[in-house]
Design an enzyme around this catalytic site. Structure first.
Site, mmCIF file in Angstrom:
data_model
loop_
_atom_site.group_PDB
_atom_site.id
_atom_site.type_symbol
_atom_site.label_atom_id
_atom_site.label_comp_id
_atom_site.label_asym_id
_atom_site.label_seq_id
_atom_site.Cartn_x
_atom_site.Cartn_y
_atom_site.Cartn_z
ATOM 1 N N CYS A 1 50.404 46.113 38.350
ATOM 2 C CA CYS A 1 49.915 47.288 39.079
ATOM 3 C C CYS A 1 50.490 47.336 40.499
ATOM 4 C CB CYS A 1 48.395 47.259 39.132
ATOM 5 S SG CYS A 1 47.672 48.877 39.475
ATOM 6 N N ASP B 1 36.870 44.168 37.759
ATOM 7 C CA ASP B 1 37.468 43.679 38.994
ATOM 8 C C ASP B 1 36.369 43.016 39.821
ATOM 9 O OD1 ASP B 1 39.298 43.222 41.004
ATOM 10 O OD2 ASP B 1 39.878 45.312 41.259
#
Length: 210
Positions: A8, A125
């Site tokens: 990412c 996360d």
């Protein structure tokens, strides 16, 4: 099932070239925050530079749905990742204008933080006050059990803890690992770290097959 890999936070053409060389499964374009945020034109350039086999994920925080639709309509992104305070009502409105798979990020400190959403995938996360993600900090991955949707495991994964993350991913049946700062040096994507990360993920896949 082999765990997939998402890199990412691409920002530069050379980032795309690194991914083309080593072939992770997903590339993430961040449209929020400051550190890794890119604009529409940069994302379009990166999509063109990337191998079509690498799926692109647009990462958004409380974004205007029209902007997401534009990126989807122009085939800049293949998946939508919602990393803000989006609720099921927002997801319903998004689905009305966009048929891409939706990943809903959840920031986790304990099992109680995991909530149901009408998304196709979850992403877990680390929960840090005032941050929507991309902190490079890990959480206790052991709280992830009996997750009913395929999920991306994120939060501070790097070469030091990658083997542990792969083991947890296999145990918890994670769909993919999501890595950003863990393949960077001084804030930029590092070719050698990407190469080693992809190598170890693919080696782990091979070990699991035997």
């Amino acid at each position: 099932m082999p765990v997939k890999l998402k890199i990412c936070g691409l920002k530069r053409r050379e980032d795309a070239e690194f991914l083309n060389e080593f072939q992770p499964d997903f590339a993430g374009f961040v449209f929020a925050g400051a550190k890794r945020k890119i604009d529409f034109d940069t994302a379009k350039m990166l999509r063109k530079a990337l191998d079509p086999k690498i799926k692109t994920v647009g990462v958004f925080v409380n974004e205007d749905i029209g902007f997401i639709r534009r990126l989807a309509d122009e085939r800049v992104i293949d998946f939508v990742q919602l990393h803000g305070d989006e609720d099921n009502s927002y997801i319903e409105k998004l689905r009305a204008v966009c048929d891409l798979p939706i990943i809903k990020a959840q920031r986790i400190a304990s099992r109680e933080d995991i909530k149901p959403y009408d998304a196709d995938y979850y992403l877990f996360d680390t929960k840090i006050t005032g941050e929507y993600g991309g902190t490079g900090e890990s959480f206790d991955w052991n709280v992830l059990s009996d997750i009913e949707k395929p999920f991306f495991l994120a939060g501070g994964i790097n070469l030091d803890n990658l083997d542990e993350a792969l083991k947890i991913a296999a145990e918890k049946n994670a769909f993919a690992l999501d890595i950003s700062s863990g393949v960077e040096t001084d804030g930029f994507k590092d070719k050698n770290k990407i190469q080693e990360t992809v190598r170890r993920v693919r080696n782990y896949e091979q070990q699991c097959k035997h």
